[in-house]
Write a protein that holds these residues in place. Sequence first.
Motif, mmCIF file in Angstrom:
data_model
loop_
_atom_site.group_PDB
_atom_site.id
_atom_site.type_symbol
_atom_site.label_atom_id
_atom_site.label_comp_id
_atom_site.label_asym_id
_atom_site.label_seq_id
_atom_site.Cartn_x
_atom_site.Cartn_y
_atom_site.Cartn_z
ATOM 1 N N LEU A 150 15.002 0.423 -40.756
ATOM 2 C CA LEU A 150 15.187 1.269 -41.936
ATOM 3 C C LEU A 150 14.946 0.485 -43.223
ATOM 4 O O LEU A 150 14.337 0.994 -44.173
ATOM 5 N N GLU A 236 25.607 9.337 -38.622
ATOM 6 C CA GLU A 236 24.962 9.981 -39.766
ATOM 7 C C GLU A 236 23.459 10.106 -39.527
ATOM 8 O O GLU A 236 22.849 11.138 -39.817
ATOM 9 N N LEU A 237 22.860 9.053 -39.000
ATOM 10 C CA LEU A 237 21.421 9.091 -38.717
ATOM 11 C C LEU A 237 21.104 10.176 -37.696
ATOM 12 O O LEU A 237 20.171 10.966 -37.887
ATOM 13 N N VAL A 240 21.074 13.679 -38.981
ATOM 14 C CA VAL A 240 19.934 14.016 -39.836
ATOM 15 C C VAL A 240 18.653 14.188 -39.016
ATOM 16 O O VAL A 240 17.904 15.149 -39.224
ATOM 17 N N VAL A 241 18.394 13.307 -38.063
ATOM 18 C CA VAL A 241 17.117 13.359 -37.334
ATOM 19 C C VAL A 241 17.109 14.435 -36.252
ATOM 20 O O VAL A 241 16.045 14.838 -35.793
ATOM 21 N N ALA A 259 10.799 9.861 -37.467
ATOM 22 C CA ALA A 259 12.221 10.114 -37.727
ATOM 23 C C ALA A 259 12.822 9.022 -38.595
ATOM 24 O O ALA A 259 13.613 9.302 -39.504
ATOM 25 N N TYR A 263 14.503 9.522 -42.246
ATOM 26 C CA TYR A 263 15.886 9.140 -42.542
ATOM 27 C C TYR A 263 15.936 8.122 -43.686
ATOM 28 O O TYR A 263 16.854 8.162 -44.508
ATOM 29 N N HIS A 266 15.759 10.097 -46.685
ATOM 30 C CA HIS A 266 17.037 10.779 -46.892
ATOM 31 C C HIS A 266 18.068 9.839 -47.527
ATOM 32 O O HIS A 266 18.789 10.236 -48.449
ATOM 33 N N LEU A 267 18.121 8.610 -47.052
ATOM 34 C CA LEU A 267 19.081 7.650 -47.596
ATOM 35 C C LEU A 267 18.839 7.394 -49.079
ATOM 36 O O LEU A 267 19.790 7.212 -49.849
#
Length: 337
Positions: A150, A236-237, A240-241, A259, A263, A266-267
């Motif tokens: 990430l 949390e991940l 979202v995915v 994905a 994410y 998104h963060l």
Amino acid sequence: MTALPKYDRLEATGLWRPDPDGQRREVIVSIGDATLMITDMNDRAITHWSLAAVARSNGTSSPAIYHPDGDEGETLELPANESEMIDAIETLRSAIAKSRPRPGRLRWLGVALSVAAVAGLVLFWLPAAMRDNTLRVVPQVKREAIGVALIERMQRVTGPMCNDPAGLRALRRLGTRLETQKLAVVPALGRPGLHLPGGVIVLDRTVFEDWEEPDVAAGYILSELALQVERDPLAELLDVVGPWENFRLLTTGEISDTALDAYAEHLMTAPSFIPDTGNLLALFEASDVRATPFARARDITGESVLALIEGDPMQNRQTEPLLPDSTWLRLQGICGG
């Protein structure tokens, strides 16, 4: 008493035959209580048919031909001129048919309810159960790998991780002091800090460069540690995915690049969260770090962080400096400026 009072005195003549080879006989037909009564011309009973079991073999043709349901050999013919009796029998047959249960409808209702139950299970229970199972089985090393992946994607927006050698040594020293070594600093995170799966914490350079004492940076690190405790970042991940990527991680140990890209984006855009004050103060106390400098950095007026200031566990206590001045200066230059 008849099935319907208006048919109480209704009679008709017809031709009755006991079997296909039998002689047809002229008979008197009348409607009784739930039965069709057939008598000879001398008013002697020949047979009774249950109205619920009367079937018609020739639709609307004339003469009307009836038989007991399941036995087409025994028949009763009513000529067209006995229309009143024919109408009465048809009315009663229709009423009885409407009152019968509909096995097909019940079957379809049962199938629909079963499908709805399965759909509800798939939509609501299964994703949460699969996520919880994934969180139990994914090893720490895999969580760390996801966190690193990430960071690599976020660097497209944040810029590359700051890597001044002296600054990195100072960062490791701060991490040791706070009992967390998975720290990274980037030039433009857009917020003070983020926590990622595997215990990785990413910090913006401003938490070091904009403040004169390391307690503020330590506060942001402790804040992310508190959030990690409150909710697993891998959970949390997965939320979202979505379930498919959850299934992929559970079965193959991998998450698709698409994905991870989604994410990471998104963060960078999701709103920041504030940890529970009690949990955060407990971390300040365990680390011997003053909470007031961090609280003032968040709100210089102190109004929105009054609980942090008043609950500062280091208040009125003598504490050793978090870092030597020389180490703090090197940490402030970790991004080379």
